[in-house]
Write a protein that holds these residues in place. Structure first.
Motif, mmCIF file in Angstrom:
data_model
loop_
_atom_site.group_PDB
_atom_site.id
_atom_site.type_symbol
_atom_site.label_atom_id
_atom_site.label_comp_id
_atom_site.label_asym_id
_atom_site.label_seq_id
_atom_site.Cartn_x
_atom_site.Cartn_y
_atom_site.Cartn_z
ATOM 1 N N HIS A 1 1.520 5.249 -2.235
ATOM 2 C CA HIS A 1 0.614 6.395 -2.871
ATOM 3 C C HIS A 1 2.190 7.104 -3.532
ATOM 4 N N ASP B 1 0.956 2.093 3.604
ATOM 5 C CA ASP B 1 0.396 3.194 3.513
ATOM 6 C C ASP B 1 1.135 5.063 3.344
ATOM 7 N N LYS C 1 -8.757 -2.231 -6.214
ATOM 8 C CA LYS C 1 -8.913 -0.175 -5.014
ATOM 9 C C LYS C 1 -10.065 0.832 -4.814
ATOM 10 N N HIS D 1 0.480 -1.233 0.097
ATOM 11 C CA HIS D 1 -0.072 0.465 0.027
ATOM 12 C C HIS D 1 1.261 0.783 0.115
ATOM 13 N N HIS E 1 -5.410 0.233 5.052
ATOM 14 C CA HIS E 1 -5.188 0.264 6.966
ATOM 15 C C HIS E 1 -6.748 0.290 7.970
HETATM 16 ZN ZN ZN Z 1 -4.115 4.819 0.833
#
Ligand code: ZN
Length: 452
Positions: A63, A311, A148, A61, A240
């Motif tokens: 970004h 994340d 997602k 996870h 998460h």
């Molecule tokens: Zn995320």
């Protein structure tokens, strides 16, 4: 045995069936042999005496916002940070890149960026948004690990939240494609309603933000996602999770035969709402950091958590400077801290075996997302390794961070344990905190499910 390219000599190898002193022989980027004493003759040897040899972490996870928002991160900087933290595979989320990864053309554009700039291997999540249900098939054919979807507003106009009908129809298609749907599970009705009320009343401090996203918002959304997954027979992964009750709901569903898993993040396991208030915007995320009791509930529920992921959600520092906590960018930059935080908080502080740390940081994600050759130290697997000095320490400072913007909720902390060297498919990419190889990361695609 064919000639070895490299022997990692004399370390304590953390294999799925236990940790033991062994040599690891590597040929063609793969683990060829693990034995107490391998004969010489390799092109190169690495002295790992005194070190632990863990599987490189698989961070499911992140970004990295590339292409399109490289001013936030980008694959080049993001994967350097990953490698510095002992992560050898990242799985990039479909949003924050422009275009978002919601069709085959966008997948191809992201793949091209990865192939020229990534230091570690990369798999890709596709996106499920209103209007792209008929694109999930082409994304599956390209090799996404799953889809997602957001059950709450994303703040990104090009990646809308999935209403219940989109989720329902998307899950039906994903089930046919035998890929999981991953949800950010928070109730939009509860969180947006509470946020609007707080802001109207001028309550905009960090504590007010935290209170606008209560545990029930997460728990309600997880329950709804599980119902939809049960109805559609879709594999569900909840990203998460920040509450013990959320984990328990997923575990109960799995016990009923639903293919459901969840992840949590190092920041929910280590930090709490007092840290959020003390640290301010760098520790803003959603779901938010919670009370210490909730953090302890996550540790207690660890056996029901499939894996831990960072994340990593970076932003330029300017987006973290408002006095209004609601206006600041939500997201913690943590890709470099995944394995270090788990070794410190899990192994050193709580006595978890390193085999368990390896499952949480690597094998769990590789297995759930069916990444071939990833996450385990065993013959035939990719030689993705993190060499760790358990007796060392890692001071997290802005200068130590390789991501583009060096603010993070982890800055100021000292982890017990030090990642000394990271190898991707047998090649050292980071040694002693320095990047020592050019980008040669590959796109990894999931292997097919077995026919039932
Ligand atoms: Zn995320």
């Amino acid at each position: 045995m064919s000639a070895l390219d490299l022997i990692v000599r004399g370390g304590t190898v953390v294999a799925p069936d236990g940790a033991r002193r062994a040599d690891v022989g590597i040929a063609g980027g793969r683990i060829a042999a693990i034995a107490p004493e391998l004969d010489g003759g390799a092109g190169e040897e690495l002295d790992a005496r005194g070190l632990h040899v863990l599987p490189g972490a698989v961070d499911a996870h992140v970004h990295f916002n590339d292409p399109g928002r490289t001013d936030y991160e980008g694959f080049e900087a993001g994967t350097r940070a990953a490698a510095a933290g002992g992560t050898t595979t990242v799985v990039d989320m479909p949003l924050n890149a422009l275009p978002p990864t919601i069709d085959a053309a966008a997948f191809d554009r992201k793949r091209a960026v990865v192939e020229r700039s990534a230091l570690v291997d990369v798999a890709l999540w596709g996106g499920l948004v209103p209007g792209n249900v008929d694109r999930l098939g082409e994304l599956a054919a390209r090799g996404v690990v799953g889809f997602k979807a957001f059950m709450t507003a994303t703040g990104m106009p090009e990646f809308a939240m999935a209403d219940d009908l989109t989720l329902y129809e998307g899950m039906r298609v994903a089930a046919r494609l035998r890929l999981p749907v991953a949800v950010h599970a928070e109730s939009e009705a509860i969180t947006a309603g509470l946020a609007d009320r707080a802001r109207r009343e001028g309550r905009t401090a960090m504590r007010d933000y935290l209170r606008s996203r209560p545990a029930i918002a997460e728990v309600e959304a997880i329950a709804r996602a599980l119902l939809l997954a049960e109805e559609t027979r879709c594999a569900l992964h909840v990203v998460h999770v920040s509450t013990g009750r959320g984990v328990a709901l997923v575990a109960e569903a799995r016990a009923r035969g639903i293919d459901a898993t969840c992840e949590t993040c190092p920041h929910y396991l280590v930090l709490d709402e007092d840290d959020a208030e003390r640290l301010g915007a760098v520790a803003k995320c959603s779901p938010p950091l919670r009370a210490g009791a909730e953090r302890e509930a996550l540790w207690a529920a660890l056996d029901d958590i499939a894996f831990v992921a960072s994340d990593h959600s970076p932003s330029p520092p300017e987006l973290k400077r408002s006095d209004d906590a609601f206006a600041n960018w939500g997201g913690i930059a943590g890709v470099q801290a995944l394995l270090g935080a788990l070794v410190d908080a899990g192994h050193h502080a709580r006595g978890l075996a390193l085999e368990r740390i390896a499952e949480l940081a690597a094998a769990g994600a590789a297995q759930r997302l069916r990444l071939p050759g990833k996450g385990r130290i065993e013959p035939g697997a990719d030689a993705d390794l993190a060499l760790v000095d358990l007796a060392g320490t890692t001071e997290v400072t802005p200068a130590s961070l390789h991501h583009r913007h060096t603010h993070s909720a982890w800055v100021g902390r000292t982890f017990r344990g030090r990642i000394v060297r990271t190898l991707v498919r047998g090649r050292t990419v980071v040694a002693d905190g320095r990047v020592v190889a050019p980008p040669a990361g590959r796109v990894v695609t999931p292997h097919a499910t077995e026919e039932s």
